[in-house]
Design an enzyme around this catalytic site. Structure first.
Site, mmCIF file in Angstrom:
data_model
loop_
_atom_site.group_PDB
_atom_site.id
_atom_site.type_symbol
_atom_site.label_atom_id
_atom_site.label_comp_id
_atom_site.label_asym_id
_atom_site.label_seq_id
_atom_site.Cartn_x
_atom_site.Cartn_y
_atom_site.Cartn_z
ATOM 1 N N ASP A 129 54.392 -14.361 -17.472
ATOM 2 C CA ASP A 129 53.913 -13.938 -16.165
ATOM 3 C C ASP A 129 54.806 -14.454 -15.044
ATOM 4 O O ASP A 129 54.750 -15.628 -14.685
ATOM 5 C CB ASP A 129 52.475 -14.437 -15.978
ATOM 6 C CG ASP A 129 51.847 -13.888 -14.698
ATOM 7 O OD1 ASP A 129 52.411 -12.934 -14.118
ATOM 8 O OD2 ASP A 129 50.806 -14.409 -14.280
ATOM 9 N N ASP A 153 56.297 -8.311 -10.990
ATOM 10 C CA ASP A 153 55.315 -9.097 -11.720
ATOM 11 C C ASP A 153 55.147 -8.651 -13.168
ATOM 12 O O ASP A 153 54.463 -7.680 -13.456
ATOM 13 C CB ASP A 153 53.978 -9.004 -10.988
ATOM 14 C CG ASP A 153 52.911 -9.858 -11.642
ATOM 15 O OD1 ASP A 153 53.250 -10.643 -12.540
ATOM 16 O OD2 ASP A 153 51.745 -9.734 -11.261
#
Ligand SMILES: *[C@@H]1O[C@H](CO)[C@@H](O)[C@H](O)[C@H]1NC(C)=O
Ligand SMILES: *[C@@H]1O[C@H](CO)[C@@H](O)[C@H](O)[C@H]1NC(C)=O
Ligand SMILES: *[C@@H]1O[C@H](CO)[C@@H](O)[C@H](O)[C@H]1NC(C)=O
Ligand SMILES: *[C@@H]1O[C@H](CO)[C@@H](O)[C@H](O)[C@H]1NC(C)=O
Ligand SMILES: *[C@@H]1O[C@H](CO)[C@@H](O)[C@H](O)[C@H]1NC(C)=O
Ligand SMILES: *[C@@H]1O[C@H](CO)[C@@H](O)[C@H](O)[C@H]1NC(C)=O
Length: 498
Positions: free
Chosen positions: A85, A282
């Site tokens: 992440d 992201d």
């Protein structure tokens, strides 16, 4: 299951971090340790480390939706799979005693517990602070427990005394590898995060890594700490500045999207942007979220139906996939900035038919051949997730606050690794054009434009997300919806600190 988190990276209690830094050792020695998935890494002698690059294979879980890195924690090493992440900054792992892992009922909602860590079996484990770890994502999912320290290995790099969250209570079925700026850690007391330690422990020269997710249909991608791989992208790598948040801190990988256009098979270009938009790159988010004004224009052009408030999906006619060379073109940083072309079959996902057969309650649609759209509208935070990132090779330089972008060379099996030194992202060129893994009829490896081929098998695809608005409740219908969501709906990114 998880989704939308947008938020927070910017607005929420951003805790400042002692940005670490530490002088990076000046050495030209390049060390490349590729680690194949599933292989545990052996401990390096702690005598004298050399700055190098560390390559970690990422598993594109076709059912889990999301990219997992297999790492080890503790002594002797325990293997755990973590979602990669770039939108958050804490590493956290599931305790083997976590509530989720011991409850079948909870697992029916949140999926089976993936891999866990047992602190009692590690001789290098220590507690930093009890009950201080608490992380919440905007979709309501989260995890809580202690902050601990232990040895952590990824891609052949051994990081000592890494502070991590140890989740006792979790509604997420695997830990996360948050590799964002330390300024964005969820702790009330700032701490050096994994990127700080990578540099402080002289493993890499500066805080930088490259992310190659590869094709939607590819099983693995790669994250390369401290280096980049010139065989994995096409043309020149161009850099853009990372934008600070409103308080002037660097807390997320925000860059400016200067235009979003489409190019049709017949060459027609349509421009959907009217102004520059800040977007966050992201990897913890499955879909791509652009402002509603832009998304709505695109929905109209494609006859797409926005059902995000109910099933979390935007439905679109699969027939668009017949325009094989159609691309969505994202340009960053202005007129001369990098352009990433996302082929239509990375944006339009043939992954809902199986769920419709199972009873997914789709609205009445003006088309029968139902696909879902990998691009959705968002009100405030704009995220370019996996449906965008698979087409890009992205180099993140946290030290110099720059992002390098180039078109990904999909299905590349070659490798030519260049170390990233203190001078930052090098002026690098990749391969000349896409080298396809499939051979042409003549047997000559085909070169093609950065446009994928479209061949979609219902239900067999990976990531497709759904929005967080779908909260699993114990009715069969809702569970089907939740299943669709869990087809890949990961939206890590920003966190809310409780
Ligand atoms: C990937 O999905 C399969 C289920 O098909 C599961 O058994 C496996 O553990 C998953 N691996 C990871 C790393 O998520
Ligand atoms: C948290 O998890 C522990 C087991 O790890 C369990 O005993 C406890 O009830 C859980 N707390 C909540 C609020 O769910
Ligand atoms: C982040 O912003 C706040 C508010 O402007 C400021 O007080 C703080 O020093 C900044 N943190 C860093 C690491 O620059
Ligand atoms: C090109 O294709 C687009 C979409 O496929 C269509 O709307 C447009 O009319 C075509 N333009 C020409 C000049 O053929
Ligand atoms: C699309 O329009 C925006 C705003 O008018 C402009 O800045 C951008 O350069 C245009 N994109 C292209 C590829 O022409
Ligand atoms: C990459 O490989 C996958 C699986 O073999 C294939 O489905 C896909 O079409 C390939 N993509 C490109 C761009 O060649």
């Amino acid at each position: 299951m998880r989704s939308l988190s947008l938020i927070a990276t910017v607005s929420v209690a951003v805790i400042t971090a002692a940005a670490a830094a530490a002088a990076a050792a000046d050495t030209n020695s390049q060390k490349v340790i590729p680690v194949s998935f599933g292989r545990s890494t052996t401990k390096q002698p702690a005598l004298r480390r050399r700055v190098g690059t560390y390559s970690q294979e990422l598993n594109n879980n076709l059912t889990g939706g999301g990219y997992y890195a297999q790492v080890t924690v503790g002594t002797p090493p325990q293997t755990v799979d973590l979602v990669v992440d770039t939108g958050s900054s804490d590493v956290w792992i599931l305790d083997s005693r976590a509530d989720l892992c011991g409850s079948k009922k909870k697992q029916n909602y949140y999926r089976y517990c993936l891999s866990t860590y047992d602190p009692s079996k590690s001789s290098t484990y220590s507690v930093v602070s009890r009950n201080d770890f608490s992380i919440r994502y905007v979709d309501g999912s989260g995890a809580e427990g202690d902050y601990i320290r232990d040895t952590f290995s990824i891609g052949g790099a051994n990081i000592e005394h890494l502070q991590m969250g140890l989740a006792e209570n979790s509604t997420i079925n695997s830990g996360l590898l948050g590799i964002g700026f330390a300024a964005n850690v969820a702790a009330l007391t700032p701490y050096p995060n994994i990127m700080n330690l990578f540099q402080d422990q002289d493993l890499i020269a500066i805080q930088a890594y490259s992310l190659y997710l590869d094709d939607l249909y590819a099983e693995t991608g790669t994250i390369l700490f401290g280096g980049l791989d010139t065989q994995k992208f096409i043309g020149k790598l161009k850099t853009v500045d990372i934008e600070p948040d409103r308080s002037g801190n660097y807390s997320s990988f925000t860059v400016t999207l200067s235009s979003l256009t489409t190019t049709a098979d017949n060459g027609t270009v349509t421009n959907y942007t009217r102004s520059v938009v800040p977007v966050i790159l992201d990897s913890g988010t499955t879909l791509t979220y652009v402002p509603y004004t832009v998304a709505n224009r695109i929905y109209r052009a494609f006859g797409a139906v926005d059902d995000t408030s109910r099933t979390g999906l935007v439905y679109i006619n699969c027939e668009h996939l017949n325009n094989k060379n159609f691309t969505f073109d994202f340009q960053f940083g202005g007129k001369d900035g990098p352009i990433i072309r996302v082929p239509i079959d990375e944006m339009i996902l043939d992954n809902v038919k199986a769920y419709i057969e199972l009873g997914l309650d789709v609205p009445s649609l003006p088309f029968d051949n139902v696909c879902s759209f990998g691009l959705q509208g968002s009100a405030e935070y704009y995220l370019l997730g996996d449906t965008f990132l698979r087409s890009a090779y992205v180099v993140y330089d946290l030290t110099n606050k720059e992002i390098g972008l180039a078109q990904a060379n999909l299905n590349s099996t070659e490798s030519k690794i260049v170390e990233i030194t203190e001078s930052g992202i090098p002026d690098a060129s990749g391969v000349a054009s896409q080298v396809s893994a499939t051979q042409t009829a003549t047997g000559v490896p085909g070169t093609q434009s950065p446009t994928g081929t479209s061949s979609a098998t219902p239900g067999s695809q990976s990531s497709e997300g759904a929005s967080s608005k779908v909260v699993p409740v114990p009715s069969w219908e809702a569970l089907v919806v939740a299943c669709v969501a869990s087809l890949g709906g990961f939206m890590g990114t920003g966190l809310i600190v409780l």
